[in-house]
Design a protein around this motif. Structure first.
Motif, PDB file in Angstrom:
ATOM      1  N   LYS A  87       0.857  -1.184   0.000  1.00 56.85           N
ATOM      2  CA  LYS A  87       0.000   0.000   0.000  1.00 56.85           C
ATOM      3  C   LYS A  87       0.897   1.239   0.000  1.00 56.85           C
ATOM      4  CE  LYS A  87      -3.962   1.860   2.486  1.00 56.85           C
ATOM      5  NZ  LYS A  87      -4.739   2.156   1.318  1.00 56.85           N
ATOM      6  N   ALA A  88       0.537   2.233  -0.800  1.00 56.58           N
ATOM      7  CA  ALA A  88       1.322   3.460  -0.887  1.00 56.58           C
ATOM      8  C   ALA A  88       1.362   4.165   0.464  1.00 56.58           C
ATOM      9  CB  ALA A  88       0.746   4.396  -1.945  1.00 56.58           C
ATOM     10  N   ASN A  89       2.537   4.604   0.850  1.00 58.69           N
ATOM     11  CA  ASN A  89       2.718   5.306   2.120  1.00 58.69           C
ATOM     12  C   ASN A  89       3.858   6.311   1.967  1.00 58.69           C
ATOM     13  OD1 ASN A  89       2.433   6.005   4.766  1.00 58.69           O
ATOM     14  ND2 ASN A  89       3.634   4.309   5.555  1.00 58.69           N
ATOM     15  N   ILE A  95       9.645  12.594  -0.377  1.00 62.43           N
ATOM     16  CA  ILE A  95       9.309  13.191  -1.672  1.00 62.43           C
ATOM     17  C   ILE A  95      10.059  14.507  -1.853  1.00 62.43           C
ATOM     18  CG2 ILE A  95       7.446  14.131  -3.110  1.00 62.43           C
ATOM     19  CD1 ILE A  95       7.440  11.058  -2.836  1.00 62.43           C
ATOM     20  N   ASP A  96      10.201  15.284  -0.786  1.00 66.81           N
ATOM     21  CA  ASP A  96      10.952  16.536  -0.862  1.00 66.81           C
ATOM     22  C   ASP A  96      12.400  16.275  -1.261  1.00 66.81           C
ATOM     23  OD1 ASP A  96      11.180  19.371  -0.639  1.00 66.81           O
ATOM     24  OD2 ASP A  96      12.156  19.095   1.313  1.00 66.81           O
ATOM     25  N   THR A 125       2.931  13.942  -2.992  1.00 66.91           N
ATOM     26  CA  THR A 125       2.743  12.956  -1.923  1.00 66.91           C
ATOM     27  C   THR A 125       1.291  12.487  -1.862  1.00 66.91           C
ATOM     28  OG1 THR A 125       4.516  14.000  -0.649  1.00 66.91           O
ATOM     29  CG2 THR A 125       3.046  12.528   0.546  1.00 66.91           C
ATOM     30  N   ASN A 126       0.367  13.430  -1.901  1.00 68.34           N
ATOM     31  CA  ASN A 126      -1.059  13.074  -1.861  1.00 68.34           C
ATOM     32  C   ASN A 126      -1.464  12.234  -3.072  1.00 68.34           C
ATOM     33  OD1 ASN A 126      -1.366  14.409   0.551  1.00 68.34           O
ATOM     34  ND2 ASN A 126      -2.160  16.278  -0.380  1.00 68.34           N
ATOM     35  N   SER A 127      -0.941  12.604  -4.231  1.00 70.12           N
ATOM     36  CA  SER A 127      -1.253  11.857  -5.446  1.00 70.12           C
ATOM     37  C   SER A 127      -0.742  10.415  -5.357  1.00 70.12           C
ATOM     38  CB  SER A 127      -0.628  12.550  -6.659  1.00 70.12           C
ATOM     39  OG  SER A 127      -0.834  11.779  -7.818  1.00 70.12           O
ATOM     40  N   ILE A 128       0.490  10.238  -4.890  1.00 70.67           N
ATOM     41  CA  ILE A 128       1.046   8.887  -4.736  1.00 70.67           C
ATOM     42  C   ILE A 128       0.206   8.080  -3.755  1.00 70.67           C
ATOM     43  CG2 ILE A 128       2.995   7.582  -3.795  1.00 70.67           C
ATOM     44  CD1 ILE A 128       4.823   9.739  -5.035  1.00 70.67           C
ATOM     45  N   THR A 133       1.707   3.664  -7.091  1.00 69.60           N
ATOM     46  CA  THR A 133       2.835   3.795  -8.021  1.00 69.60           C
ATOM     47  C   THR A 133       2.861   2.577  -8.952  1.00 69.60           C
ATOM     48  OG1 THR A 133       4.351   2.696  -6.484  1.00 69.60           O
ATOM     49  CG2 THR A 133       4.264   5.115  -6.413  1.00 69.60           C
ATOM     50  N   TYR A 134       3.385   2.769 -10.145  1.00 65.25           N
ATOM     51  CA  TYR A 134       3.508   1.676 -11.105  1.00 65.25           C
ATOM     52  C   TYR A 134       4.593   0.697 -10.677  1.00 65.25           C
ATOM     53  CZ  TYR A 134       0.657   4.297 -14.422  1.00 65.25           C
ATOM     54  OH  TYR A 134      -0.368   4.955 -15.027  1.00 65.25           O
ATOM     55  N   GLU A 135       4.418  -0.567 -11.052  1.00 69.71           N
ATOM     56  CA  GLU A 135       5.470  -1.533 -10.820  1.00 69.71           C
ATOM     57  C   GLU A 135       6.577  -1.299 -11.843  1.00 69.71           C
ATOM     58  OE1 GLU A 135       4.004  -5.510 -11.230  1.00 69.71           O
ATOM     59  OE2 GLU A 135       3.190  -5.148 -13.214  1.00 69.71           O
ATOM     60  N   THR A 136       7.818  -1.474 -11.420  1.00 71.69           N
ATOM     61  CA  THR A 136       8.946  -1.289 -12.329  1.00 71.69           C
ATOM     62  C   THR A 136       9.528  -2.610 -12.800  1.00 71.69           C
ATOM     63  OG1 THR A 136      10.585  -1.266 -10.557  1.00 71.69           O
ATOM     64  CG2 THR A 136       9.602   0.865 -11.186  1.00 71.69           C
ATOM     65  N   LYS A 137       9.390  -3.648 -12.006  1.00 65.94           N
ATOM     66  CA  LYS A 137       9.938  -4.975 -12.290  1.00 65.94           C
ATOM     67  C   LYS A 137      11.446  -4.934 -12.535  1.00 65.94           C
ATOM     68  CE  LYS A 137       5.725  -6.893 -14.304  1.00 65.94           C
ATOM     69  NZ  LYS A 137       5.179  -7.622 -15.453  1.00 65.94           N
TER      70      LYS A 137
END
Length: 174
Positions: A87-89, A95-96, A125-128, A133-137
């Motif tokens: 989960k995004a956290n 981010i800064d 930060t709020n958007s993430i 976030t997308y997986e990068t693999k």
């Protein structure tokens, strides 16, 4: 039984996976490199250890490698990484630091006014946290690519080690 050839094959496999994963981090994806600070790339490592009855093989990296590799689900949407267990956290401080490292300058808002870095960081930060976030693999692709070659190599190397062991063991019987 001494397994020098197997140990060598494991070391070559580990080294090639780490090199390819580092390359994947460097080349990145749709938004450029995934290697903003280089810390994750530097932390990538492996360890092959021979025990009496087994062989241990582990990869090591910074704690956040899996979130980057698998992506994260947001609080409102999991479309970017639907199969991710994470989960995004995102934190504003992280981010800064990322914004500073990337050299992202202030932008203009909808009304044409300048948006300062603090507001921009809060928005990112709020958007993430909302959308994930997308997986990068970066690691899974490196591992899968190298494993296809390794599958045949390890069998050959184990055969050589077994042959050496049998020759050594059976030489006194002749």
């Amino acid at each position: 039984m001494e397994i020098k050839n197997v140990q060598q094959a494991l070391n070559e496999f580990g080294q090639s996976v780490v090199e390819r994963a580092r390359l994947n981090l460097k080349t990145g994806g749709r938004y450029g490199t995934h290697n903003a600070s280089g810390q994750l790339s530097k932390s990538l490592d492996y360890k092959a250890k021979e025990n009496k009855n087994s062989i241990e093989f582990d990869f090591y990296a910074e704690d956040y490698w899996a979130q980057l590799d698998y992506g994260t689900k947001g609080s409102e949407s999991s479309a970017k990484a639907p199969n991710s267990p994470y989960k995004a956290n995102a934190s504003r401080s992280a981010i800064d630091k990322w914004v500073v490292r990337k050299g992202i300058q202030g932008v203009r808002g909808g009304g044409g006014q300048f948006v300062n870095r603090k507001l921009m960081v809060t928005s990112i930060t709020n958007s993430i946290n909302r959308t994930g976030t997308y997986e990068t693999k970066f690691f899974r692709n490196a591992f899968d690519t190298q494993y296809k070659e390794f599958d045949n190599t390890i069998a050959d190397k184990y055969g050589l080690d077994l042959e050496s062991f049998l020759n050594f063991t059976l030489k006194d019987i002749k």
